[in-house]
Design a protein around this motif. Structure first.
Motif: not given
Length: 146
Positions: A29-32, A82-85
């Motif tokens: 989920d943090g890839d895009v 986009y892991k912080s999201n």
């Protein structure tokens, strides 16, 4: 999920009783960016997003809208852009869902070592599970289980 419940019903000739959802995922989920931004949303006093929908569907299927959701927060050391999201979204869910139990992960790779840029090593997986169990034992989550 439905296949598991149907299997349990067929084997035991009674409805399976799910007591909690245990979840440890989030790396893809943090890839895009779009995926990470739709992991958990909050608007007009309501949670939304993919993780929220998953938890709601599991609760509906279990027939228990207050079924606990127990999950490990994504580590900040994992490589997805986009892991912080996702990390922020998991904290948001924990804040606004009164039946959630989040194991807050830090960047302690000694406690939760990775085997590659995304996944825990066997020691990391064991420690995540042990820490989730300790968190649950310290809460009142088990008080009403039979």
């Amino acid at each position: 999920m439905r296949a598991v419940i149907r299997y349990e019903r067929d084997v035991n000739k009674k409805r399976a009783r799910f007591r909690a959802l245990f979840w440890d995922q989030g790396e893809s989920d943090g890839d895009v960016m779009d995926w990470s931004q739709n992991y958990v949303t909050y608007s007009s006093g309501a949670l939304g997003g993919n993780f929220t929908n998953l938890v709601a569907a599991m609760r509906t299927e279990a027939g228990n809208n207050s079924m606990p959701a127990v999950y490990a927060q994504k580590m900040s050391t994992q490589a997805d852009p986009y892991k912080s999201n996702v990390i922020a979204a998991q904290s948001l869910f924990d804040t606004y869902d009164s039946n959630s139990y989040m194991l807050a992960m830090d960047s302690n790779t000694a406690r939760y070592p990775l085997q590659d840029q995304y996944h825990y090593s066997p020691t990391g997986v064991t420690n995540v599970a042990a820490d989730m169990i300790s968190m649950i034992a310290a809460s009142n989550l088990l008080a009403n289980w039979q």
